[in-house]
Enzyme design. Sequence first.
Site, PDB file in Angstrom:
ATOM      1  N   HIS A 127       0.815  -1.223   0.000  1.00  0.00           N
ATOM      2  CA  HIS A 127       0.000   0.000   0.000  1.00  0.00           C
ATOM      3  C   HIS A 127       0.849   1.274   0.000  1.00  0.00           C
ATOM      4  CE1 HIS A 127      -3.488  -2.475   0.550  1.00  0.00           C
ATOM      5  NE2 HIS A 127      -3.131  -2.886   1.754  1.00  0.00           N
ATOM      6  N   ASP A 164      -2.812 -10.968  -1.656  1.00  0.00           N
ATOM      7  CA  ASP A 164      -3.346 -10.370  -0.436  1.00  0.00           C
ATOM      8  C   ASP A 164      -4.818  -9.996  -0.672  1.00  0.00           C
ATOM      9  OD1 ASP A 164      -2.063  -8.740   2.194  1.00  0.00           O
ATOM     10  OD2 ASP A 164      -3.881  -7.822   1.370  1.00  0.00           O
ATOM     11  N   HIS A 166      -6.301  -7.398   0.095  1.00  0.00           N
ATOM     12  CA  HIS A 166      -6.442  -5.971  -0.222  1.00  0.00           C
ATOM     13  C   HIS A 166      -5.727  -5.652  -1.539  1.00  0.00           C
ATOM     14  CE1 HIS A 166      -6.655  -6.285   4.257  1.00  0.00           C
ATOM     15  NE2 HIS A 166      -7.735  -5.556   4.031  1.00  0.00           N
ATOM     16  N   ASP A 251      -4.373 -12.793   4.311  1.00  0.00           N
ATOM     17  CA  ASP A 251      -5.677 -12.348   4.814  1.00  0.00           C
ATOM     18  C   ASP A 251      -6.873 -12.857   4.003  1.00  0.00           C
ATOM     19  OD1 ASP A 251      -4.575 -10.586   2.983  1.00  0.00           O
ATOM     20  OD2 ASP A 251      -4.648  -8.835   4.292  1.00  0.00           O
TER      21      ASP A 251
HETATM   22 ZN   LIG Z   1      -3.988  -7.201   3.255  1.00  0.00          ZN
END
Ligand SMILES: [Zn+2]
Length: 346
Positions: A127, A164, A166, A251
Amino acid sequence: MPTAYLFDPIYLQHYERGHVEGPERLDHINRALDSTGLRARLVELKPQPIALERLTRVHHPGYVDQVKSIAQRGGGGLAGRGDETYVAPQSYEAAVLAAGAVVTGVEAVLRGEATNAFALVRPPGHHAFANHGEGFCLFNNVAIAAATARAEFAIDRVLIVDFDIHHGNGTNAIFYNDPTVMYCSTHQWGIYPGTGYWDEIGMGAGTGYSANVPMLPGWGDTAMLRVFDDLLMPIARRFHPQLILVSAGYDPSWTDRLGSMLVTTRGFFQLTQRLVWLANELCAGKLVLTLEGGYGLEGLAYGVVASFAAMLGDEAFTDPIGPAPRPELAFDQDYLNRLRALHGLT
Ligand SMILES: [Zn+2]
């Protein structure tokens, strides 16, 4: 050649009390590597701190200074980005060595000292943008490794796969216009950071070199493997990378505290197997994983073990945790067909 891992105790010093992205994540992974006997089958490589010129190939010098100065004055949040991304007193050193670990792993693989490698690092990276960090990430470890491989190792095409839960918004933005670094991501739709829509396929010269696959909450192994087999692997073959990097976030595990997908430990084994097969087929096995998220501690730890088993070439894996307590939501084949058409697969 061996499968390598990279770790340093400084990663445990990046810490804020009560934060979900804490050092216990790596503690659980280390314990699982020992209890399963897996560590004895791996070679440990020592992460080297990242040189400033490698760091600033991706990040603006002013942002690097900002992280360093927050750490030096005793820590705090990143200005203007809420308080979810923290800088502890040792965080600059940890972040520099996290990026350094991925680069050290890439160097070992490109020099033929290891077949593949996994950087077990914190803070995570995907990120982090060129000029700011967010989503628990300070420096973009995988992007720095890709940029180093491009600039210093005569690698013309790097594939980054991000499983992931996200969207790796920082990584995708850094290479969005770049046809030499392809970014492929699966991520749960409707959660942070809210980007990575299916039609985000790159811009300018980079058009067609981003593949984003939003996934529904409740999808699990079936959906992930279908997306990999029928979309991402064909796209990767067409790109023909010379090196594959992976933002490995656990995750999507059904045990996770932040996500709502139902991937099992066996699912992570099967996903990583596909990446190993792809690397063997396309680039002499050159594959480097780096740890991103994963907040269900058992799912995270055994997910990492499962990935290592696949990297070692094991043909079977016994899932120590088992399936989710509820059934997977049915996968949508029409959706996959639309994505295949969008990416020019027939
Ligand atoms: Zn994540």
